[in-house]
Design a protein around this motif. Structure first.
Motif, PDB file in Angstrom:
ATOM      1  N   ALA A   2       0.856  -1.182   0.000  1.00  0.00           N
ATOM      2  CA  ALA A   2       0.000   0.000   0.000  1.00  0.00           C
ATOM      3  C   ALA A   2       0.891   1.230   0.000  1.00  0.00           C
ATOM      4  CB  ALA A   2      -0.924   0.003   1.199  1.00  0.00           C
ATOM      5  N   SER A   3       0.283   2.389  -0.221  1.00  0.00           N
ATOM      6  CA  SER A   3       1.019   3.652  -0.247  1.00  0.00           C
ATOM      7  C   SER A   3       0.464   4.595   0.810  1.00  0.00           C
ATOM      8  CB  SER A   3       0.917   4.315  -1.621  1.00  0.00           C
ATOM      9  OG  SER A   3       1.409   3.452  -2.621  1.00  0.00           O
ATOM     10  N   ALA A   4       1.344   5.407   1.374  1.00  0.00           N
ATOM     11  CA  ALA A   4       0.889   6.433   2.305  1.00  0.00           C
ATOM     12  C   ALA A   4      -0.161   7.301   1.631  1.00  0.00           C
ATOM     13  CB  ALA A   4       2.067   7.277   2.764  1.00  0.00           C
ATOM     14  N   ASP A   5      -1.209   7.621   2.362  1.00  0.00           N
ATOM     15  CA  ASP A   5      -2.344   8.394   1.865  1.00  0.00           C
ATOM     16  C   ASP A   5      -3.169   7.612   0.845  1.00  0.00           C
ATOM     17  OD1 ASP A   5      -3.958  10.649   2.033  1.00  0.00           O
ATOM     18  OD2 ASP A   5      -3.036  11.581   0.276  1.00  0.00           O
ATOM     19  N   GLY A   6      -2.865   6.323   0.675  1.00  0.00           N
ATOM     20  CA  GLY A   6      -3.604   5.497  -0.269  1.00  0.00           C
ATOM     21  C   GLY A   6      -4.649   4.657   0.437  1.00  0.00           C
ATOM     22  N   SER A   7      -5.374   3.888  -0.349  1.00  0.00           N
ATOM     23  CA  SER A   7      -6.444   3.060   0.196  1.00  0.00           C
ATOM     24  C   SER A   7      -5.885   1.729   0.706  1.00  0.00           C
ATOM     25  CB  SER A   7      -7.507   2.803  -0.868  1.00  0.00           C
ATOM     26  OG  SER A   7      -6.957   2.110  -1.966  1.00  0.00           O
ATOM     27  N   LEU A   8      -6.586   1.180   1.686  1.00  0.00           N
ATOM     28  CA  LEU A   8      -6.206  -0.100   2.271  1.00  0.00           C
ATOM     29  C   LEU A   8      -7.477  -0.926   2.458  1.00  0.00           C
ATOM     30  CD1 LEU A   8      -3.912  -1.824   3.566  1.00  0.00           C
ATOM     31  CD2 LEU A   8      -4.599  -0.839   5.764  1.00  0.00           C
ATOM     32  N   PRO A   9      -7.848  -1.702   1.452  1.00  0.00           N
ATOM     33  CA  PRO A   9      -9.049  -2.533   1.582  1.00  0.00           C
ATOM     34  C   PRO A   9      -8.758  -3.772   2.435  1.00  0.00           C
ATOM     35  CG  PRO A   9      -8.053  -2.862  -0.562  1.00  0.00           C
ATOM     36  CD  PRO A   9      -7.231  -1.819   0.116  1.00  0.00           C
ATOM     37  N   ILE A  10      -9.562  -3.966   3.464  1.00  0.00           N
ATOM     38  CA  ILE A  10      -9.386  -5.140   4.328  1.00  0.00           C
ATOM     39  C   ILE A  10     -10.721  -5.860   4.472  1.00  0.00           C
ATOM     40  CG2 ILE A  10      -7.510  -4.078   5.649  1.00  0.00           C
ATOM     41  CD1 ILE A  10      -9.637  -3.769   7.951  1.00  0.00           C
ATOM     42  N   SER A  11     -10.646  -7.137   4.777  1.00  0.00           N
ATOM     43  CA  SER A  11     -11.845  -7.924   5.033  1.00  0.00           C
ATOM     44  C   SER A  11     -11.472  -9.067   5.956  1.00  0.00           C
ATOM     45  CB  SER A  11     -12.432  -8.460   3.724  1.00  0.00           C
ATOM     46  OG  SER A  11     -13.591  -9.240   3.974  1.00  0.00           O
ATOM     47  N   PHE A  12     -12.272  -9.273   6.999  1.00  0.00           N
ATOM     48  CA  PHE A  12     -12.047 -10.414   7.877  1.00  0.00           C
ATOM     49  C   PHE A  12     -13.388 -10.945   8.372  1.00  0.00           C
ATOM     50  CE2 PHE A  12     -11.765  -6.648  10.582  1.00  0.00           C
ATOM     51  CZ  PHE A  12     -12.610  -6.963  11.641  1.00  0.00           C
ATOM     52  N   THR A  13     -13.404 -12.215   8.709  1.00  0.00           N
ATOM     53  CA  THR A  13     -14.612 -12.859   9.214  1.00  0.00           C
ATOM     54  C   THR A  13     -14.353 -13.344  10.626  1.00  0.00           C
ATOM     55  OG1 THR A  13     -15.302 -13.553   7.007  1.00  0.00           O
ATOM     56  CG2 THR A  13     -16.272 -14.727   8.865  1.00  0.00           C
ATOM     57  N   VAL A  14     -15.259 -12.981  11.530  1.00  0.00           N
ATOM     58  CA  VAL A  14     -15.142 -13.371  12.922  1.00  0.00           C
ATOM     59  C   VAL A  14     -16.394 -14.146  13.314  1.00  0.00           C
ATOM     60  CG1 VAL A  14     -16.112 -11.184  13.754  1.00  0.00           C
ATOM     61  CG2 VAL A  14     -14.686 -12.540  15.276  1.00  0.00           C
ATOM     62  N   HIS A  15     -16.202 -15.219  14.072  1.00  0.00           N
ATOM     63  CA  HIS A  15     -17.329 -16.028  14.547  1.00  0.00           C
ATOM     64  C   HIS A  15     -17.479 -15.829  16.043  1.00  0.00           C
ATOM     65  CE1 HIS A  15     -20.247 -19.328  14.041  1.00  0.00           C
ATOM     66  NE2 HIS A  15     -19.939 -19.629  15.303  1.00  0.00           N
ATOM     67  N   ASN A  16     -18.720 -15.728  16.502  1.00  0.00           N
ATOM     68  CA  ASN A  16     -19.000 -15.588  17.929  1.00  0.00           C
ATOM     69  C   ASN A  16     -19.484 -16.930  18.468  1.00  0.00           C
ATOM     70  OD1 ASN A  16     -19.749 -14.883  20.507  1.00  0.00           O
ATOM     71  ND2 ASN A  16     -21.162 -13.265  19.906  1.00  0.00           N
ATOM     72  N   ASP A  17     -18.606 -17.621  19.186  1.00  0.00           N
ATOM     73  CA  ASP A  17     -18.946 -18.908  19.779  1.00  0.00           C
ATOM     74  C   ASP A  17     -19.645 -18.772  21.125  1.00  0.00           C
ATOM     75  OD1 ASP A  17     -17.736 -20.672  17.793  1.00  0.00           O
ATOM     76  OD2 ASP A  17     -15.806 -19.936  18.521  1.00  0.00           O
ATOM     77  N   GLY A  18     -19.782 -17.565  21.632  1.00  0.00           N
ATOM     78  CA  GLY A  18     -20.347 -17.351  22.959  1.00  0.00           C
ATOM     79  C   GLY A  18     -21.860 -17.383  22.966  1.00  0.00           C
ATOM     80  N   TYR A  19     -22.403 -17.236  24.194  1.00  0.00           N
ATOM     81  CA  TYR A  19     -23.851 -17.204  24.369  1.00  0.00           C
ATOM     82  C   TYR A  19     -24.441 -15.833  24.059  1.00  0.00           C
ATOM     83  CZ  TYR A  19     -23.071 -21.436  27.247  1.00  0.00           C
ATOM     84  OH  TYR A  19     -22.709 -22.675  27.726  1.00  0.00           O
ATOM     85  N   ALA A  20     -23.599 -14.789  24.084  1.00  0.00           N
ATOM     86  CA  ALA A  20     -24.110 -13.418  24.015  1.00  0.00           C
ATOM     87  C   ALA A  20     -23.142 -12.556  23.227  1.00  0.00           C
ATOM     88  CB  ALA A  20     -24.301 -12.866  25.430  1.00  0.00           C
ATOM     89  N   THR A  21     -23.360 -11.249  23.291  1.00  0.00           N
ATOM     90  CA  THR A  21     -22.461 -10.273  22.687  1.00  0.00           C
ATOM     91  C   THR A  21     -22.036  -9.282  23.770  1.00  0.00           C
ATOM     92  OG1 THR A  21     -24.280  -8.790  22.115  1.00  0.00           O
ATOM     93  CG2 THR A  21     -23.639 -10.413  20.442  1.00  0.00           C
ATOM     94  N   PRO A  22     -21.014  -8.471  23.522  1.00  0.00           N
ATOM     95  CA  PRO A  22     -20.732  -7.386  24.471  1.00  0.00           C
ATOM     96  C   PRO A  22     -21.962  -6.494  24.603  1.00  0.00           C
ATOM     97  CG  PRO A  22     -18.954  -7.607  22.867  1.00  0.00           C
ATOM     98  CD  PRO A  22     -20.086  -8.460  22.373  1.00  0.00           C
ATOM     99  N   PHE A  23     -22.230  -6.001  25.796  1.00  0.00           N
ATOM    100  CA  PHE A  23     -23.398  -5.139  25.979  1.00  0.00           C
ATOM    101  C   PHE A  23     -23.019  -3.689  26.215  1.00  0.00           C
ATOM    102  CE2 PHE A  23     -22.595  -7.663  29.836  1.00  0.00           C
ATOM    103  CZ  PHE A  23     -22.302  -6.677  30.767  1.00  0.00           C
TER     104      PHE A  23
END
Length: 456
Positions: A340-361
């Protein structure tokens, strides 16, 4: 009918809840893609899991070293503070008591934990609490302490009314289930006042679904109304007789209505509590794990009730419960540019799975961090995704094109994912530890994405 609250010594030992050893980093990276390996570690993440309750908070001083040992030795990040105001039913809260509350808050902060907070006036089934007007005046006194301590207050239980603050045995608000329209109005006045003095970024919990449904709305919080600051969006639930009888000792009035309501509502508001009596097979593992997941439990008492907790141990579900209470996020995969370049774009993508019973509240930041592999300098870029909406039991893909800083020096950068507490962003123990192997950096509280970016 509600039951007397009793304190017993901790059942779950440090050895039982101690974190499992983490294997070396395991990721398969091809070009700009990465896949991540799950960890089986019991993670001491903030605002979730088993909590300790070992004494009345107005009398028994927290010990910083003991609290720290909960976190490091048992994977426990929460303590309960039930603060009794019995001496002040007929007058203002004394400064000494307010100082005691401040001391407890400061000790919890120093130890790197958070507290579930409740105020009450009596432990007697005589219900010798105090009047609505006295409670409202006391809440005005407590307001500045709640505000200054909001960083380490996970949630405030409504309390205040009746024995143990559980709203059943009460001389002033409708005793033993006989509640008039005036009593309901007074109960709502107390709840409204509590909501006004508890900082707007924090939620409260009521003892039964009926209380919220009667005083506010029979409609559960929805995705579109969650976290909008309204009273309904800030009121969760606590069940202090989980699984003890068919109706959990009066927690439920009509399960055919309240179960679906509670399941929907707790998707977006906090659920917690404790067990209070052995009642197999209902209190055994199959029902316990099923309802903990169904009602999105974030925390439960490790000190009470021991027979029930021991049955979960012998039944083989205790370890899973300790890992899955609240949220449990793990990275599955990600895609990141190689250059990437300074002042340029940075496309990112990630997938996260929630194995818990709930989410942060509570609010939670999300950042991509670039750390220079030579200098160690870091650059943080905000990501527009709310971890409170990473639904339990599902995978969430976060994709965004970020813009690198104009003054970003050329060089090699490690990519990290940071989920800090907005109010404690410099304290790594308050950041979220993802349940992956070889990604956690305990020194910074960041999670390595196991990818290096070259900036020109």
């Amino acid at each position: 009918m509600m039951r007397p609250f009793r304190l017993l010594s901790a059942l779950l030992t440090g050895a039982l809840l101690a974190a499992l050893l983490v294997s070396p980093a395991q990721a398969t990276i091809s070009g700009t893609s990465a896949t991540y390996t799950a960890s089986s570690e019991n993670v001491a993440n903030p605002e979730r899991g088993f909590y300790h309750h070992t004494g009345d908070c107005d009398k028994a001083d927290f010990s910083q070293s003991t609290l720290q040992s909960y976190r490091t030795g048992q994977g426990i990040s929460l303590v309960m503070c039930v603060f009794y105001l019995a001496e002040y039913k007929n007058g203002p809260i004394a400064q000494a008591a307010l100082d005691q509350l401040q001391q407890q808050i400061d000790t919890v902060r120093a130890a790197g934990l958070k507290m579930v907070l409740r105020f009450a006036y009596t432990t007697s089934t005589a219900g010798d609490d105090t009047t609505k007007d006295r409670i409202l005046a006391h809440l005005d006194q407590l307001a500045p302490y709640l505000n200054s301590g909001k960083d380490v207050i996970a949630v405030v239980q409504a309390g205040l009314i009746g024995a143990w603050g559980e709203w059943y045995y009460t001389q002033n608000f409708g005793n033993a289930g006989t509640v008039t329209s005036t009593d309901w109005a007074n109960r709502k006045a107390v709840t409204d006042k509590l909501l006004s003095v508890v900082p707007s970024t924090r939620m409260i919990q009521l003892r039964t679904p009926k209380f919220k449904r009667t005083m506010y709305s029979t409609t559960a919080v929805q995705a579109g109304t969650a976290y909008n600051g309204s009273a309904v969006s800030r009121i969760g639930h606590h069940n202090d007789c989980f699984l003890a009888s068919p109706d959990d000792f009066g927690t439920y009035e009509n399960t055919s209505v309240e179960y679906p309501y509670l399941q929907a509502d707790t998707t977006y508001v906090p659920m917690g509590g404790e067990t209070c009596g052995s009642n197999p097979p209902r209190s055994s593992c199959p029902t316990a794990t099923g309802e903990l997941a169904q009602f999105h439990w974030s925390f439960i008492n490790t000190d009470y009730e021991p027979t029930v907790l021991n049955s979960w141990n012998t039944g083989g579900c205790l370890a899973d419960i300790s890992k899955n209470l609240g949220y449990r996020f793990r990275l599955e995969s990600g895609t990141y540019p190689a250059t990437a370049s300074a002042d340029g774009s940075l496309p990112i993508s990630f997938t996260v799975h929630n194995d818990g019973y709930a989410t942060p509240f509570n609010p939670r930041n999300l950042e991509l961090v670039l750390r220079n592999t030579s200098s160690g300098s870091t650059y943080k870029l905000a990501i527009n995704s709310d971890p409170r909406r990473w639904t339990a039991g599902t995978s969430t893909t976060v994709s965004q094109t970020l813009t690198l800083p104009t003054n970003l020096p050329a060089g090699s950068y490690s990519l990290l994912l940071n989920l800090p507490d907005p109010l404690l962003s410099t304290r790594p123990e308050y950041s979220i530890h993802l349940a992956n192997q070889g990604t956690w950096d305990a020194t910074t509280g960041m999670n390595s994405l196991l990818h290096t970016l070259t900036v020109s």
